[in-house]
Design a protein around this motif. Sequence first.
Motif, PDB file in Angstrom:
ATOM      1  N   VAL A 144       0.937  -1.089  -0.119  1.00 38.96           N
ATOM      2  CA  VAL A 144      -0.068  -0.204  -0.028  1.00 38.96           C
ATOM      3  C   VAL A 144       0.814   1.348   0.063  1.00 38.96           C
ATOM      4  O   VAL A 144       1.999   1.240   0.773  1.00 38.96           O
ATOM      5  N   PHE A 145       0.422   2.222  -0.824  1.00 36.99           N
ATOM      6  CA  PHE A 145       0.884   3.569  -0.678  1.00 36.99           C
ATOM      7  C   PHE A 145      -0.089   4.316  -0.146  1.00 36.99           C
ATOM      8  O   PHE A 145      -1.310   4.298  -0.339  1.00 36.99           O
ATOM      9  N   SER A 146      -0.007   5.161   1.017  1.00 35.26           N
ATOM     10  CA  SER A 146      -1.142   5.799   1.722  1.00 35.26           C
ATOM     11  C   SER A 146      -0.540   7.089   2.457  1.00 35.26           C
ATOM     12  O   SER A 146       0.445   7.284   2.547  1.00 35.26           O
ATOM     13  N   SER A 147      -1.568   8.056   2.145  1.00 32.58           N
ATOM     14  CA  SER A 147      -1.220   9.399   2.514  1.00 32.58           C
ATOM     15  C   SER A 147      -2.034   9.617   3.879  1.00 32.58           C
ATOM     16  O   SER A 147      -3.206   8.976   4.151  1.00 32.58           O
ATOM     17  N   LYS A 148      -1.510  10.540   4.622  1.00 30.00           N
ATOM     18  CA  LYS A 148      -2.220  10.810   5.984  1.00 30.00           C
ATOM     19  C   LYS A 148      -3.844  11.419   6.022  1.00 30.00           C
ATOM     20  O   LYS A 148      -4.564  10.977   6.715  1.00 30.00           O
ATOM     21  N   PRO A 149      -4.040  12.557   5.185  1.00 30.27           N
ATOM     22  CA  PRO A 149      -5.274  12.913   5.056  1.00 30.27           C
ATOM     23  C   PRO A 149      -6.435  11.885   4.633  1.00 30.27           C
ATOM     24  O   PRO A 149      -7.702  12.139   5.138  1.00 30.27           O
ATOM     25  N   ILE A 150      -6.225  10.839   4.142  1.00 23.41           N
ATOM     26  CA  ILE A 150      -7.248   9.776   3.823  1.00 23.41           C
ATOM     27  C   ILE A 150      -7.439   8.867   4.807  1.00 23.41           C
ATOM     28  O   ILE A 150      -8.526   8.292   4.765  1.00 23.41           O
ATOM     29  N   ARG A 151      -6.640   8.640   5.827  1.00 25.88           N
ATOM     30  CA  ARG A 151      -6.903   7.558   6.935  1.00 25.88           C
ATOM     31  C   ARG A 151      -8.119   7.786   7.653  1.00 25.88           C
ATOM     32  O   ARG A 151      -8.590   6.743   8.021  1.00 25.88           O
ATOM     33  N   PRO A 152      -8.354   8.933   8.265  1.00 27.75           N
ATOM     34  CA  PRO A 152      -9.705   9.012   8.886  1.00 27.75           C
ATOM     35  C   PRO A 152     -10.801   8.702   8.245  1.00 27.75           C
ATOM     36  O   PRO A 152     -11.887   8.106   8.751  1.00 27.75           O
ATOM     37  N   TYR A 202      -4.880   6.617  -1.638  1.00 29.21           N
ATOM     38  CA  TYR A 202      -4.531   5.205  -1.157  1.00 29.21           C
ATOM     39  C   TYR A 202      -4.415   4.472  -2.329  1.00 29.21           C
ATOM     40  O   TYR A 202      -5.292   4.457  -3.052  1.00 29.21           O
ATOM     41  N   ILE A 203      -3.242   3.845  -2.541  1.00 30.26           N
ATOM     42  CA  ILE A 203      -3.053   2.715  -3.727  1.00 30.26           C
ATOM     43  C   ILE A 203      -2.676   1.291  -3.069  1.00 30.26           C
ATOM     44  O   ILE A 203      -1.785   1.353  -2.213  1.00 30.26           O
ATOM     45  N   ILE A 238       7.488  -1.287  -8.787  1.00 28.28           N
ATOM     46  CA  ILE A 238       7.898   0.050  -8.215  1.00 28.28           C
ATOM     47  C   ILE A 238       7.957  -0.017  -6.874  1.00 28.28           C
ATOM     48  O   ILE A 238       8.874   0.814  -6.203  1.00 28.28           O
ATOM     49  N   PHE A 239       6.740  -0.673  -6.267  1.00 32.42           N
ATOM     50  CA  PHE A 239       6.809  -0.665  -4.594  1.00 32.42           C
ATOM     51  C   PHE A 239       7.991  -1.281  -4.188  1.00 32.42           C
ATOM     52  O   PHE A 239       8.828  -0.894  -3.227  1.00 32.42           O
TER      53      PHE A 239
END
Length: 246
Positions: A144-152, A202-203, A238-239
């Motif tokens: 997973v690629f994940s950024s903080k703003p989407i987590r909630p 989120y990927i 890539i990951f």
Amino acid sequence: MIQQAFEMLGLTPRETQLYQTLLKLGPSSIRDIAEHSGINRGTAYEDLKQLQSKGIVSYFPKGKRRFFTAENPDILLNLAEEKRNRLNKTIENLKNTIIPNLHQQQPDYHQTHVRYYEGDDGIEWVLRDILNVVSQQDHKEYCVFSSKPIRPFLYRPFPNYTKQRVKLGINVKVIALGDGGEEAELSERKWIKTEGSVDASYIAIYPPKCAIISLASNNFPSAVVLESKDIAKAQQIIFDTLWKML
């Protein structure tokens, strides 16, 4: 309940009514059957012929008339078992012959299937799809690629997602974009430090699929799921390359 069972055996509501009428009457003429069932004689006669072909009704001559009689209800169980045996044979033929032959008829090219999902229900479907696909693989792991703003918003429709993942023995590797993120069982996490804020994204890479989840206006979540072995493999490379560098 009764009608549903009869329908599963291939009987129409009218045929069911005629059979039950015959059970109550015993051997009867078409005139009596029509009178007690409320079905006109011509229609009743045609339906009785259908019941006879299915082995549920039989007839015998009495003078110049035909008398119909209902077979013992145990015959229904025999019909169900025959139907089950035919279905089992059909399933085996589908698995071993028909479906493989149909696959061979498809053009030899890789097609990407794209599906779109919106809202909490759509995101929950994607999360459950990840668990379903990965749980059936020998190597139970996804990335997973994940950024903080989407987590909630990500696990809002599926709050016990992590517990379900752990219960299924599924590992996850996460590359977090920016700060944040919690450690969890069967989870490894690395970070990419960023300058300033990052967009909500989120990927998930779970071959042969990739899921991309983002937020639209008013934090409305949407997702795109790509089903393609080639795309999933490229994303996995890539990951993995980036993971080794971090």
